[in-house]
Design a protein around this motif. Structure first.
Motif: not given
Length: 269
Positions: A37-65
């Motif tokens: 997540a961009k904010t790093g906030k949320g419960s453990a359940t929300a964190a697990l949900s993000r892990i399960l959805k990690r292939g989705e673009e909305r769970g990915v932060r881009k760093v233009h190096a």
């Protein structure tokens, strides 16, 4: 000239006359994708949900190096890379070495680039002696060549000046000793393109002078050297050209003194 990325050469090398290009970066963009997540906030359940959805673009932060960097490096040049922390210097070296894919643009190299980083892994459980052998083999040297140059590598590193450290495991070395040995192994071979990430910032002045002299020799042998350093004196003593990166963009490319003067005005140092 080997091409790191697919596509046709766009004529960036131009009419170089006698000068032979070794590295061409053509509108190079490097983007890291970081899961989470961009904010790093949320419960453990929300964190697990993000892990399960990690292939989705909305769970990915881009760093233009690295952003649209273009330059041509030639044989016999020593090029300093300078810029604030996080400006993309090490990322650019990794892209030239073929370790990072380009999001857009291309990198072309003539010969095999060798990346020497202070954090490059030597094997901590093995002795310095074994690491010299393995490091030499990894660079394509024969066992005979390693045997011939072994004592020179040990002497160059200076790690045996206060004891027989070369026979001890690498885990007993200070970070400075490990960095000096790493540079000494890499410096034992002539390179088409050698990229050094902060290696000269370690060790005493005596070792730095030996390192700078070796870089000058590599240049005479028609190699190209890239040096990332926060030590402007090392850049002045070693490099004839400087690339200045800020926030992933190439801010200035020119003769060492010219670029360093502008950089020092920018940093106030």
């Amino acid at each position: 000239m080997a091409e790191q990325n697919t596509g046709q050469h766009d004529g960036l090398a131009g009419d170089a006359g006698e000068r032979r290009p070794t590295v061409i970066a053509d509108d190079l963009h490097i983007v890291y994708r970081v899961n989470g997540a961009k904010t790093g906030k949320g419960s453990a359940t929300a964190a697990l949900s993000r892990i399960l959805k990690r292939g989705e673009e909305r769970g990915v932060r881009k760093v233009h190096a690295v952003r649209g960097v273009s330059f041509v490096a030639y044989r016999g040049e020593a090029i300093g890379l300078i810029g604030s922390n996080g400006s993309g210097k090490s990322t650019l070296l990794r892209a030239i070495a073929g370790l990072l894919p380009a999001e857009r643009g291309k990198v072309y190299t003539d010969g095999q680039p060798s990346l020497l980083g202070v954090n490059a892994a030597l094997m901590n459980d093995l002795t310095g002696e074994r690491n010299i052998i393995l490091g030499g083999l990894a660079m394509g040297m024969s066992r005979e060549q390693i045997k011939e140059r072994y004592q020179d590598i040990v002497d160059f590193s200076g790690i045996n000046e206060k004891g027989d450290f070369i026979t001890l495991p690498m885990r007993t070395y200070s970070s400075g000793m490990a960095a000096r040995l790493r540079f000494s192994i890499a410096a034992a071979k002539d390179h088409d393109v050698l990229m050094i990430d902060e290696a000269l910032a370690t060790g005493d002045r005596k070792f730095q002078k030996r390192s700078e002299e070796r870089i000058r020799e590599l240049r005479k042998e028609a190699g190209t050297v890239f040096l990332v350093s926060h030590n402007n004196k090392s850049i002045r003593d070693t490099c004839n050209r400087v690339l200045w990166l800020e926030r992933g963009e190439l801010r200035m490319d020119g003769p060492t003194e010219e670029v360093l003067k502008e950089y020092e005005k920018f940093t106030g140092k």
